[in-house]
Structures are given as C-alpha cells and as structure tokens.
Design a protein around this motif. Structure first.
Motif, PDB file in Angstrom:
ATOM      1  N   ASP A  59       0.809  -1.217   0.000  1.00 11.71           N
ATOM      2  CA  ASP A  59       0.000   0.000   0.000  1.00 11.71           C
ATOM      3  C   ASP A  59       0.843   1.269   0.000  1.00 11.71           C
ATOM      4  OD1 ASP A  59       0.981   0.100   2.589  1.00 11.71           O
ATOM      5  OD2 ASP A  59      -0.957  -0.195   3.562  1.00 11.71           O
ATOM      6  N   GLY A  60       2.171   1.102   0.055  1.00 11.18           N
ATOM      7  CA  GLY A  60       3.064   2.253   0.009  1.00 11.18           C
ATOM      8  C   GLY A  60       3.199   3.010   1.307  1.00 11.18           C
ATOM      9  N   LYS A  61       2.542   2.525   2.370  1.00  6.29           N
ATOM     10  CA  LYS A  61       2.533   3.272   3.627  1.00  6.29           C
ATOM     11  C   LYS A  61       3.723   2.957   4.532  1.00  6.29           C
ATOM     12  CE  LYS A  61      -2.505   3.766   3.794  1.00  6.29           C
ATOM     13  NZ  LYS A  61      -3.750   3.474   4.576  1.00  6.29           N
ATOM     14  N   VAL A  62       4.327   1.766   4.353  1.00 10.39           N
ATOM     15  CA  VAL A  62       5.441   1.364   5.208  1.00 10.39           C
ATOM     16  C   VAL A  62       6.695   1.208   4.347  1.00 10.39           C
ATOM     17  CG1 VAL A  62       6.337  -0.360   6.811  1.00 10.39           C
ATOM     18  CG2 VAL A  62       3.893   0.156   6.777  1.00 10.39           C
ATOM     19  N   THR A  63       7.736   1.932   4.709  1.00 11.35           N
ATOM     20  CA  THR A  63       9.010   1.843   3.996  1.00 11.35           C
ATOM     21  C   THR A  63      10.033   1.133   4.871  1.00 11.35           C
ATOM     22  OG1 THR A  63       9.708   4.001   4.841  1.00 11.35           O
ATOM     23  CG2 THR A  63       8.591   3.955   2.687  1.00 11.35           C
ATOM     24  N   ASP A  91       9.061  -9.758  -1.290  1.00  9.96           N
ATOM     25  CA  ASP A  91       8.184 -10.832  -1.749  1.00  9.96           C
ATOM     26  C   ASP A  91       6.808 -10.286  -2.147  1.00  9.96           C
ATOM     27  OD1 ASP A  91       7.261 -13.630  -2.055  1.00  9.96           O
ATOM     28  OD2 ASP A  91       6.105 -13.203  -0.233  1.00  9.96           O
ATOM     29  N   GLU A  92       6.317  -9.330  -1.395  1.00 12.59           N
ATOM     30  CA  GLU A  92       4.978  -8.804  -1.643  1.00 12.59           C
ATOM     31  C   GLU A  92       4.924  -7.880  -2.866  1.00 12.59           C
ATOM     32  OE1 GLU A  92       3.384  -8.747   3.011  1.00 12.59           O
ATOM     33  OE2 GLU A  92       4.278  -6.950   2.129  1.00 12.59           O
ATOM     34  N   VAL A  93       5.934  -7.032  -3.013  1.00 13.94           N
ATOM     35  CA  VAL A  93       5.892  -5.991  -4.046  1.00 13.94           C
ATOM     36  C   VAL A  93       6.752  -6.344  -5.265  1.00 13.94           C
ATOM     37  CG1 VAL A  93       6.201  -3.508  -4.460  1.00 13.94           C
ATOM     38  CG2 VAL A  93       5.481  -4.301  -2.218  1.00 13.94           C
ATOM     39  N   HIS A 135      11.058   2.605 -12.629  1.00 15.61           N
ATOM     40  CA  HIS A 135      10.438   1.283 -12.725  1.00 15.61           C
ATOM     41  C   HIS A 135       9.990   0.696 -11.389  1.00 15.61           C
ATOM     42  CE1 HIS A 135      11.652   1.118 -16.911  1.00 15.61           C
ATOM     43  NE2 HIS A 135      12.895   1.393 -16.554  1.00 15.61           N
ATOM     44  N   VAL A 136      10.356   1.298 -10.266  1.00 15.99           N
ATOM     45  CA  VAL A 136       9.996   0.757  -8.954  1.00 15.99           C
ATOM     46  C   VAL A 136       9.441   1.858  -8.069  1.00 15.99           C
ATOM     47  CG1 VAL A 136      11.812  -0.993  -9.157  1.00 15.99           C
ATOM     48  CG2 VAL A 136      12.277   1.112  -7.877  1.00 15.99           C
ATOM     49  N   LYS A 137       8.632   1.449  -7.095  1.00 17.05           N
ATOM     50  CA  LYS A 137       8.037   2.412  -6.168  1.00 17.05           C
ATOM     51  C   LYS A 137       8.971   2.765  -5.014  1.00 17.05           C
ATOM     52  CE  LYS A 137       3.271   0.793  -6.953  1.00 17.05           C
ATOM     53  NZ  LYS A 137       3.617  -0.331  -7.856  1.00 17.05           N
ATOM     54  N   ALA A 138       9.881   1.863  -4.684  1.00 17.15           N
ATOM     55  CA  ALA A 138      10.786   2.094  -3.559  1.00 17.15           C
ATOM     56  C   ALA A 138      11.714   3.273  -3.852  1.00 17.15           C
ATOM     57  CB  ALA A 138      11.610   0.842  -3.280  1.00 17.15           C
ATOM     58  N   PRO A 139      11.956   4.120  -2.857  1.00 17.65           N
ATOM     59  CA  PRO A 139      12.870   5.244  -3.090  1.00 17.65           C
ATOM     60  C   PRO A 139      14.324   4.800  -3.105  1.00 17.65           C
ATOM     61  CG  PRO A 139      12.176   5.221  -0.795  1.00 17.65           C
ATOM     62  CD  PRO A 139      11.397   4.130  -1.485  1.00 17.65           C
ATOM     63  N   ARG A 140      15.166   5.548  -3.790  1.00 13.97           N
ATOM     64  CA  ARG A 140      16.603   5.346  -3.710  1.00 13.97           C
ATOM     65  C   ARG A 140      17.173   6.277  -2.652  1.00 13.97           C
ATOM     66  NH1 ARG A 140      19.538   9.263  -6.678  1.00 13.97           N
ATOM     67  NH2 ARG A 140      18.185  10.648  -7.886  1.00 13.97           N
ATOM     68  N   VAL A 141      18.389   6.005  -2.213  1.00 10.93           N
ATOM     69  CA  VAL A 141      19.047   6.841  -1.205  1.00 10.93           C
ATOM     70  C   VAL A 141      19.774   7.979  -1.916  1.00 10.93           C
ATOM     71  CG1 VAL A 141      20.784   6.899   0.629  1.00 10.93           C
ATOM     72  CG2 VAL A 141      19.335   4.869   0.350  1.00 10.93           C
ATOM     73  N   LYS A 142      19.373   9.206  -1.641  1.00 14.88           N
ATOM     74  CA  LYS A 142      19.954  10.355  -2.335  1.00 14.88           C
ATOM     75  C   LYS A 142      21.455  10.457  -2.093  1.00 14.88           C
ATOM     76  CE  LYS A 142      19.380  15.326  -3.050  1.00 14.88           C
ATOM     77  NZ  LYS A 142      18.618  16.550  -2.667  1.00 14.88           N
ATOM     78  N   GLU A 143      21.897  10.098  -0.888  1.00 20.96           N
ATOM     79  CA  GLU A 143      23.313  10.219  -0.547  1.00 20.96           C
ATOM     80  C   GLU A 143      24.185   9.176  -1.252  1.00 20.96           C
ATOM     81  OE1 GLU A 143      20.907  12.133   2.656  1.00 20.96           O
ATOM     82  OE2 GLU A 143      20.787  10.262   1.510  1.00 20.96           O
ATOM     83  N   ALA A 144      23.581   8.149  -1.820  1.00 18.48           N
ATOM     84  CA  ALA A 144      24.344   7.081  -2.469  1.00 18.48           C
ATOM     85  C   ALA A 144      24.875   7.546  -3.817  1.00 18.48           C
ATOM     86  CB  ALA A 144      23.483   5.837  -2.634  1.00 18.48           C
ATOM     87  N   VAL A 145      26.136   7.253  -4.091  1.00 17.88           N
ATOM     88  CA  VAL A 145      26.753   7.595  -5.373  1.00 17.88           C
ATOM     89  C   VAL A 145      26.207   6.690  -6.483  1.00 17.88           C
ATOM     90  CG1 VAL A 145      28.955   7.658  -6.640  1.00 17.88           C
ATOM     91  CG2 VAL A 145      28.839   8.474  -4.265  1.00 17.88           C
TER      92      VAL A 145
END
Length: 302
Positions: free
Chosen positions: A103-107, A149-151, A194-204
């Motif tokens: 549901d996008g509510k829990v990261t 597994d779910e997403v 292509h994915v809903k999960a965010p990336r880490v901005k600080e990551a190179v």
C-alpha cells in the motif's frame, strides 16, 4: 526483522566484543578523511608462471597445520558457522536495500552483506537473508524480505564512507512500521522509473531492481525449518552521480564512490589502496601449449 527475533539472535552470537564500545572507540585514532585511493606495485612484480605463492608466504606459514571444522557437527551450533563465515569471506559488498509495502505506507531500509552481482547480461544480483517467509512464523521474516516478496521490487544502494554511521543505524532491531529513514536521517528520493521504492539520495550508485526469484533453504541443524532465503534481483535501471561516472557510463571513480565493505563481527572496511594485474593471455604470455608443457615438465622434476 521483528525486534524480538533480532534481539534473540544478537544475544546468541554476541557480535559486539566490547562491553563499552564507545570507550574502546575513543581510545583509537580519529578517522583519517585525508586518505585518498592510490596504487602500489604487486607484492612481487617479478613473479613468473609456475612460481606459486609470492615472497610474503613463508616456509613457516606452509608448515602450519590446518584444523578441520565440520559445519554439521552435532556439537556445533549454527551461529558459530555464521561468525566464522562472516570473518572469512571478506571483504563483502553491502546491499543497502530500500523497499515499500504493497500500500506504500510502510518503507524499509536495511543493509545486507550476503550480496553480490552474478551477471551483467541481464544485470542480476543476489541478496541472502538469514530469514524465512514460510516458517515458523512468516511475520518474523526480515521486513525487507517480506516487502520484496509482496511488491517484487526494491532499490539497491551502495554505501559510501560519507554515510556509514547512518547506514549502520538502519540495522537497528526496530519493530515493523518504524521507518529506518527517520532513524538514519538519510534522504529518500521518489524518482525511480520502474519501482516504487525510493533510492538513497546520498548514495553515489543505486540500482532499481525487480525480483526475479526467491528460494528458501532448509536448515541442517533444525531439519524441517527453512532458515534462509536467496533473492535474485534484476537491475532494470542504474543511477550514478555525475562526478563519479565516466563519459560512456562504464566506470565509476572509486575515489568518489569510496565504498564501504563488511568484515567479521562489527567491523567495516575501507578501500584506500589497490594493485593492478592484467589478465594473462595463454598464447602471448604463457607461450601457449609449449609454455604449459615446460611448466608441467618442471613440476615433474620437482
């Protein structure tokens, strides 16, 4: 991972050897951020084919005995295998994995050092979880594994020196629903294609990943229990910081990436020095079958 489940495991393996870690840390030299990546020669530039170990290997080393360790011995608990393997298989790259609930509510954001790339065409990565989706209780699976597994998708981010402490903080045994983004103070960026999960901005460097497959493995110490899971993830989009990537998009500057690796116990590693060695050519460098035959004859004489 469920807080109670993680606490029991950490109590068993006693990962932290220091009763007062902060006191131990305070006795050590400060982090040297002036170190830059540099190259040296190999240990023995004059090494030739058939020469065996270089001069760093002593006669005394060769005479030292090895101990056999049976990972399935009835008297050997499984957590000893864990402690041994994470101290022996080093350095290990770390997958800093970001996932979301359906549901996008829990990261969720967590580091995993059972991780590597296994193919470039297609780009495939494996992430290992000391956890199961099937038993004894699926709700106790690691949160990352459950959401993956779910997403069926995630981002994999590479940890750099500049956010080591923040990344480590996400390994906290927080209950499901507590955001590791808040715990770490790192910045989620919701711009993946292509994915809903965010990336880490600080990551190179970051990877948008789609789940290719999951496979559970049965425990040998507790037959009938699935104790670990392997996820195969396909990389469908790469993100590289402009100052780190070359023009053709084929090489990252390690001096900008400044990657962190995992060693044994609670130890992390830096990359500050390297050596270069060209891959040898059978015909040009060894002399083809004639050169190989010479080495074989020399071995027979010895």
């Amino acid at each position: 991972m469920a807080a109670e489940n993680t606490s029991n495991w950490e109590s068993k393996i006693q990962r932290n050897p220091h009763p007062d870690f902060k006191a131990v840390e305070a006795s050590r030299p400060p982090f040297d951020n002036t170190k830059t990546f540099s190259y040296t020669q190999t240990p023995q530039p004059s090494w030739t084919f058939g020469a065996g170990a270089n001069h760093l290997s002593t006669r005394q080393d060769k005479e030292k005995p090895h101990r056999q360790i049976d990972p399935y011995s009835p008297s050997r608990p499984a957590h000893l295998n864990y402690k041994l393997l994470i101290s022996a298989i080093v350095p290990r790259p770390i997958a800093f994995v970001s996932t979301v609930s359906p549901d996008g509510k829990v990261t969720n954001l967590a580091p995993f050092s059972y991780f590597t790339v296994i193919s470039h065409d297609p780009p495939l990565f494996i992430i290992g979880f000391a956890s199961s989706l099937v038993n004894p209780d699926p709700t106790k699976a690691k949160d990352t594994l459950r959401q993956l597994d779910e997403v069926k998708e995630c981002t994999i981010n590479i940890i750099s020196e500049s956010f080591l402490e923040a990344a480590n903080s996400t390994a906290i045994n927080a209950p499901y629903g507590v955001s590791e983004w808040d715990v770490s103070g790192l910045t989620p960026v919701y711009d993946c294609e292509h994915v809903k999960a965010p990336r880490v901005k600080e990551a190179v460097f970051s990877i948008e990943g789609k789940l290719e497959s999951l496979r559970g493995f049965e425990s040998k110490s507790t037959p009938g229990k699935v104790s670990s899971t392997m996820a195969v993830v396909e990389g469908v989009k790469f993100w590289a910081r402009e100052d780190a990537i070359n023009e053709e998009g084929s090489l990252l500057d390690i001096e900008v990436l400044r990657p962190i690796s995992r060693l044994g116990g609670i130890t992390y590693g830096r990359v500050t020095e390297g050596v270069e060695l060209p891959r040898p050519d059978f015909a040009k460098d060894l002399g083809g079958h004639e050169g190989a035959a010479k080495l074989e004859r020399r071995e027979q004489v010895n």
